[in-house]
Design a protein around this motif. Structure first.
Motif, PDB file in Angstrom:
ATOM      1  N   ARG A   8       0.831  -1.216   0.000  1.00  0.00           N
ATOM      2  CA  ARG A   8       0.000   0.000   0.000  1.00  0.00           C
ATOM      3  C   ARG A   8       0.859   1.256   0.000  1.00  0.00           C
ATOM      4  NH1 ARG A   8      -4.824  -1.116   4.335  1.00  0.00           N
ATOM      5  NH2 ARG A   8      -5.856  -2.763   3.161  1.00  0.00           N
ATOM      6  N   ILE A   9       1.926   1.231   0.759  1.00  0.00           N
ATOM      7  CA  ILE A   9       2.812   2.401   0.841  1.00  0.00           C
ATOM      8  C   ILE A   9       3.489   2.631  -0.513  1.00  0.00           C
ATOM      9  CG2 ILE A   9       4.905   3.305   1.912  1.00  0.00           C
ATOM     10  CD1 ILE A   9       4.094   1.816   4.460  1.00  0.00           C
ATOM     11  N   LEU A  10       3.998   1.589  -1.138  1.00  0.00           N
ATOM     12  CA  LEU A  10       4.658   1.729  -2.429  1.00  0.00           C
ATOM     13  C   LEU A  10       3.692   2.183  -3.514  1.00  0.00           C
ATOM     14  CD1 LEU A  10       7.031  -1.367  -2.482  1.00  0.00           C
ATOM     15  CD2 LEU A  10       7.635   1.016  -2.170  1.00  0.00           C
ATOM     16  N   SER A  11       2.505   1.614  -3.541  1.00  0.00           N
ATOM     17  CA  SER A  11       1.538   2.046  -4.555  1.00  0.00           C
ATOM     18  C   SER A  11       1.080   3.476  -4.304  1.00  0.00           C
ATOM     19  CB  SER A  11       0.343   1.090  -4.589  1.00  0.00           C
ATOM     20  OG  SER A  11      -0.394   1.177  -3.388  1.00  0.00           O
ATOM     21  N   GLY A  12       0.965   3.879  -3.040  1.00  0.00           N
ATOM     22  CA  GLY A  12       0.616   5.265  -2.705  1.00  0.00           C
ATOM     23  C   GLY A  12       1.690   6.227  -3.149  1.00  0.00           C
ATOM     24  N   LEU A  13       2.973   5.857  -2.950  1.00  0.00           N
ATOM     25  CA  LEU A  13       4.080   6.694  -3.406  1.00  0.00           C
ATOM     26  C   LEU A  13       4.118   6.771  -4.929  1.00  0.00           C
ATOM     27  CD1 LEU A  13       6.987   5.680  -0.997  1.00  0.00           C
ATOM     28  CD2 LEU A  13       5.815   7.868  -1.103  1.00  0.00           C
ATOM     29  N   GLN A  14       3.880   5.658  -5.602  1.00  0.00           N
ATOM     30  CA  GLN A  14       3.861   5.653  -7.056  1.00  0.00           C
ATOM     31  C   GLN A  14       2.746   6.554  -7.584  1.00  0.00           C
ATOM     32  OE1 GLN A  14       3.567   1.535  -8.083  1.00  0.00           O
ATOM     33  NE2 GLN A  14       5.792   1.210  -8.036  1.00  0.00           N
ATOM     34  N   ASN A  15       1.571   6.468  -6.975  1.00  0.00           N
ATOM     35  CA  ASN A  15       0.463   7.331  -7.392  1.00  0.00           C
ATOM     36  C   ASN A  15       0.809   8.798  -7.167  1.00  0.00           C
ATOM     37  OD1 ASN A  15      -1.075   5.175  -8.191  1.00  0.00           O
ATOM     38  ND2 ASN A  15      -2.193   5.017  -6.256  1.00  0.00           N
ATOM     39  N   THR A  16       1.465   9.103  -6.058  1.00  0.00           N
ATOM     40  CA  THR A  16       1.840  10.485  -5.763  1.00  0.00           C
ATOM     41  C   THR A  16       2.858  10.985  -6.793  1.00  0.00           C
ATOM     42  OG1 THR A  16       1.506  10.030  -3.413  1.00  0.00           O
ATOM     43  CG2 THR A  16       2.718  12.018  -3.966  1.00  0.00           C
ATOM     44  N   PHE A  17       3.864  10.158  -7.102  1.00  0.00           N
ATOM     45  CA  PHE A  17       4.861  10.553  -8.097  1.00  0.00           C
ATOM     46  C   PHE A  17       4.238  10.742  -9.473  1.00  0.00           C
ATOM     47  CE2 PHE A  17       8.167   8.521  -5.243  1.00  0.00           C
ATOM     48  CZ  PHE A  17       8.719   9.730  -4.855  1.00  0.00           C
ATOM     49  N   VAL A  18       3.316   9.896  -9.847  1.00  0.00           N
ATOM     50  CA  VAL A  18       2.648  10.035 -11.140  1.00  0.00           C
ATOM     51  C   VAL A  18       1.864  11.333 -11.182  1.00  0.00           C
ATOM     52  CG1 VAL A  18       0.831   9.072 -12.604  1.00  0.00           C
ATOM     53  CG2 VAL A  18       2.574   7.578 -11.639  1.00  0.00           C
ATOM     54  N   ARG A  19       1.164  11.655 -10.092  1.00  0.00           N
ATOM     55  CA  ARG A  19       0.401  12.917 -10.048  1.00  0.00           C
ATOM     56  C   ARG A  19       1.323  14.126 -10.138  1.00  0.00           C
ATOM     57  NH1 ARG A  19      -4.030  11.650  -5.318  1.00  0.00           N
ATOM     58  NH2 ARG A  19      -5.264  10.172  -6.537  1.00  0.00           N
ATOM     59  N   ILE A  20       2.451  14.058  -9.418  1.00  0.00           N
ATOM     60  CA  ILE A  20       3.396  15.180  -9.448  1.00  0.00           C
ATOM     61  C   ILE A  20       3.969  15.350 -10.855  1.00  0.00           C
ATOM     62  CG2 ILE A  20       5.668  15.928  -8.641  1.00  0.00           C
ATOM     63  CD1 ILE A  20       4.951  14.734  -5.914  1.00  0.00           C
ATOM     64  N   ILE A  21       4.349  14.258 -11.490  1.00  0.00           N
ATOM     65  CA  ILE A  21       4.915  14.330 -12.843  1.00  0.00           C
ATOM     66  C   ILE A  21       3.888  14.853 -13.825  1.00  0.00           C
ATOM     67  CG2 ILE A  21       5.774  12.918 -14.750  1.00  0.00           C
ATOM     68  CD1 ILE A  21       7.226  11.218 -12.632  1.00  0.00           C
ATOM     69  N   LEU A  22       2.649  14.385 -13.737  1.00  0.00           N
ATOM     70  CA  LEU A  22       1.599  14.886 -14.630  1.00  0.00           C
ATOM     71  C   LEU A  22       1.346  16.366 -14.412  1.00  0.00           C
ATOM     72  CD1 LEU A  22      -1.003  11.975 -14.693  1.00  0.00           C
ATOM     73  CD2 LEU A  22       0.419  12.785 -16.562  1.00  0.00           C
ATOM     74  N   THR A  23       1.302  16.796 -13.156  1.00  0.00           N
ATOM     75  CA  THR A  23       1.059  18.213 -12.856  1.00  0.00           C
ATOM     76  C   THR A  23       2.194  19.076 -13.408  1.00  0.00           C
ATOM     77  OG1 THR A  23      -0.102  17.562 -10.846  1.00  0.00           O
ATOM     78  CG2 THR A  23       0.595  19.860 -11.004  1.00  0.00           C
ATOM     79  N   LEU A  24       3.427  18.671 -13.171  1.00  0.00           N
ATOM     80  CA  LEU A  24       4.560  19.464 -13.656  1.00  0.00           C
ATOM     81  C   LEU A  24       4.614  19.496 -15.181  1.00  0.00           C
ATOM     82  CD1 LEU A  24       7.383  18.443 -11.160  1.00  0.00           C
ATOM     83  CD2 LEU A  24       6.120  20.594 -11.257  1.00  0.00           C
ATOM     84  N   SER A  25       4.287  18.390 -15.815  1.00  0.00           N
ATOM     85  CA  SER A  25       4.307  18.396 -17.276  1.00  0.00           C
ATOM     86  C   SER A  25       3.196  19.275 -17.841  1.00  0.00           C
ATOM     87  CB  SER A  25       4.207  16.980 -17.825  1.00  0.00           C
ATOM     88  OG  SER A  25       2.992  16.393 -17.415  1.00  0.00           O
ATOM     89  N   LEU A  26       2.030  19.288 -17.210  1.00  0.00           N
ATOM     90  CA  LEU A  26       0.953  20.177 -17.668  1.00  0.00           C
ATOM     91  C   LEU A  26       1.336  21.642 -17.485  1.00  0.00           C
ATOM     92  CD1 LEU A  26      -2.253  18.318 -16.468  1.00  0.00           C
ATOM     93  CD2 LEU A  26      -1.457  18.635 -18.805  1.00  0.00           C
ATOM     94  N   VAL A  27       1.988  21.961 -16.379  1.00  0.00           N
ATOM     95  CA  VAL A  27       2.441  23.341 -16.149  1.00  0.00           C
ATOM     96  C   VAL A  27       3.491  23.731 -17.189  1.00  0.00           C
ATOM     97  CG1 VAL A  27       3.696  24.823 -14.524  1.00  0.00           C
ATOM     98  CG2 VAL A  27       1.853  23.359 -13.703  1.00  0.00           C
ATOM     99  N   ALA A  28       4.404  22.810 -17.484  1.00  0.00           N
ATOM    100  CA  ALA A  28       5.437  23.097 -18.479  1.00  0.00           C
ATOM    101  C   ALA A  28       4.816  23.302 -19.858  1.00  0.00           C
ATOM    102  CB  ALA A  28       6.451  21.957 -18.514  1.00  0.00           C
ATOM    103  N   ILE A  29       3.852  22.501 -20.216  1.00  0.00           N
ATOM    104  CA  ILE A  29       3.165  22.666 -21.505  1.00  0.00           C
ATOM    105  C   ILE A  29       2.449  24.005 -21.565  1.00  0.00           C
ATOM    106  CG2 ILE A  29       1.260  21.775 -22.910  1.00  0.00           C
ATOM    107  CD1 ILE A  29       2.165  18.958 -22.067  1.00  0.00           C
TER     108      ILE A  29
END
Length: 127
Positions: A3-24
């Protein structure tokens, strides 16, 4: 632990998506350039506003700067003669170009002569 690893993966995916949308978004705003496109292009309507234009007839700045420009133009209008060393350098640079031009002209003359390009066209070949 999973659960902890999947939660961290979900958080990293959200952060990467947010930063890429801001960069675009930043890249698109830079591409479409909303910087100076809203600058006013109208002529001034009041006499006070025309005084602040450098290129206007009524501008107090025009006379001094325009006189300086006119004087510089008059001073530099007469062409200056090149020094002897400059003329020698110019001749040395242009000499190979002149010989190449003469060689090309003679080669073109030889081709013209051998192919009879100076002869008139036979009337039967004209359409």
């Amino acid at each position: 632990m999973n659960r902890i690893l999947s939660g961290l993966q979900n958080t990293f995916v959200r952060i990467i998506l947010t930063l890429s949308l801001v960069a675009i978004a930043f890249l698109l705003s830079a591409v479409f350039g909303y910087g100076n496109s809203f600058q006013a292009q109208a002529e001034p309507l009041t006499p006070e506003a025309t005084q602040y234009q450098v290129n206007s007839k009524d501008s107090p700045f025009r006379e001094n700067e325009q006189e300086k420009v006119n004087l510089l133009f008059q001073e530099n209008k007469q062409p200056q003669t090149a020094s002897k060393s400059t003329q020698e350098i110019g001749e040395a640079i242009s000499k190979p170009a002149k010989t190449v031009k003469q060689n090309i002209e003679s080669a073109a003359g030889n081709v013209r002569e051998k192919l009879n390009l100076d002869q008139p066209l036979y009337p039967g070949t004209e359409s």
